[in-house]
Enzyme design. Structure first.
Site, mmCIF file in Angstrom:
data_model
loop_
_atom_site.group_PDB
_atom_site.id
_atom_site.type_symbol
_atom_site.label_atom_id
_atom_site.label_comp_id
_atom_site.label_asym_id
_atom_site.label_seq_id
_atom_site.Cartn_x
_atom_site.Cartn_y
_atom_site.Cartn_z
ATOM 1 N N LYS A 1 -42.710 -18.982 29.711
ATOM 2 C CA LYS A 1 -42.653 -20.447 29.754
ATOM 3 C C LYS A 1 -43.045 -21.078 28.422
ATOM 4 O O LYS A 1 -43.494 -22.214 28.367
ATOM 5 C CB LYS A 1 -43.530 -21.007 30.879
ATOM 6 C CG LYS A 1 -43.219 -20.469 32.257
ATOM 7 C CD LYS A 1 -41.727 -20.533 32.571
ATOM 8 C CE LYS A 1 -41.162 -21.929 32.575
ATOM 9 N NZ LYS A 1 -39.681 -21.940 32.792
ATOM 10 N N GLY B 1 -40.710 -21.062 25.876
ATOM 11 C CA GLY B 1 -39.468 -21.488 25.260
ATOM 12 C C GLY B 1 -38.650 -20.327 24.728
ATOM 13 O O GLY B 1 -37.848 -20.492 23.815
ATOM 14 N N THR B 2 -38.817 -19.141 25.316
ATOM 15 C CA THR B 2 -38.125 -17.957 24.814
ATOM 16 C C THR B 2 -36.609 -18.068 24.955
ATOM 17 O O THR B 2 -35.864 -17.650 24.078
ATOM 18 C CB THR B 2 -38.610 -16.677 25.525
ATOM 19 O OG1 THR B 2 -38.417 -16.820 26.941
ATOM 20 C CG2 THR B 2 -40.078 -16.412 25.241
#
EC number: 2.8.2.-
Length: 315
Positions: free
Chosen positions: A72, A74-75
């Site tokens: 969570k 932003g991969t």
């Protein structure tokens, strides 16, 4: 007989370190491919390695870069943005090779088979956010490739906790299953529940210490996930430099979608946004509880800043 002699020679010769980018060699297999062959011989229980080479000259190869997390953080956005570069070949799905035992036991041949076909001049990238917080993963990645270039994207720990809960909450809602409120996870016996998994995942300094046992800091590039959301181009520029890529991605590749409330991508005239599951609104949390959560992360954040020699604009 020739194959047997080649195998014997490779076992004697010390393998080269996998380069940050594959070398280009039109007349023979690339140095990256030869290293992969050696790695496969060392780690696979079988000696039936089969190279998956396409007729157009592309092949499946071990990744030279891994997005290791954080969950969570932003991969997916980072991978999609990085894929705008023509020299990047990205695995579509999270592979979970190093953290799932059933996958790891399959060996490097299985891992390679999960990779996209790429050309010798391209960097193969895979992303699995769980890698960052999995204790066994750093050593396993190191044993595969000591010169691996790692990408780590982080957000404000408190915000990451809320995003973590939001994802699980919506997953339950889609299956029509009830799920407790976030307060029930954050509070235990009137105090902040520090055993909540989402909180432990946000203790970045603990997990970073484990990675630094195996990789020097200059092999780990930290992407500011909060800045990537607000203004993605400068963060992607830094990633290009870290991976020694030619500057191909520019500001015109990004546009703000007012309806969705976040940046989308423009590539060769085509516009695309992340899945609708991204950018979901977080649950409303009592201000005092949120302050308590932010206060809890104050010292761990300070330790992390000292560890990486860099500060972030977190609460």
């Amino acid at each position: 007989m020739a194959a047997f002699l080649l195998g014997a020679v490779l076992l004697i010769v010390q393998p080269q370190i996998v380069p940050s980018r594959p070398a280009i060699n039109s007349n023979a297999e690339t140095s990256s491919q030869s290293v992969q062959r050696e790695l496969l011989k060392k780690t696979s229980q079988k000696n039936d390695f089969k190279e998956n080479i396409h007729s157009n000259g592309s092949c499946q190869q071990l990744p030279q870069t891994i997005i290791i997390g954080v969950r969570k953080g932003g991969t997916r956005a980072l991978l999609e943005m990085l894929s705008l570069h023509p020299d990047i070949a990205a695995a579509e799905s999270e592979v979970h090779f190093f953290d799932w035992e059933d996958h790891y036991r399959n060996g490097l041949q299985w891992y390679i088979n999960q990779m996209p076909f790429s050309y010798p001049h391209q960097i193969t990238v895979e992303k699995t956010p769980a890698y960052f917080t999995s204790p066994k993963v750093p050593e396993r990645v190191y044993n595969m490739n000591q010169s691996m270039r790692l990408l780590l994207i982080l957000r404000d720990p408190s915000e990451r906790v809320l995003s973590d809960y939001t994802q699980v909450f919506y997953n339950h809602m889609q299956k029509h299953k009830p799920y407790p409120s976030i307060e029930q996870f954050l509070i235990k016996n009137g105090e902040l529940n520090v055993d909540y998994k989402a909180i432990n995942r946000s203790l970045y300094y603990i997990h970073m210490q484990n990675w630094l046992k195996y990789f020097p800091l200059d092999h780990i590039h930290i992407v500011d996930g909060d800045k990537l959301i607000k203004d993605p181009f400068p963060e992607i520029e830094k990633v290009e430099r870290f991976l020694k890529l030619s500057p191909q991605i520019n500001a015109s590749n990004f546009y703000f979608n007012k309806t969705k409330g976040f940046y989308c991508l423009r590539d060769s005239g085509r516009e695309r946004c992340l899945h609708e599951s991204k950018g979901r609104a977080h649950p409303q949390v009592d201000t005092r509880l949120l302050e308590k959560l932010q206060e809890y992360f104050h010292e761990p954040n300070k330790k992390f800043f000292e560890l990486v020699g860099r500060t972030f604009d977190w609460h």
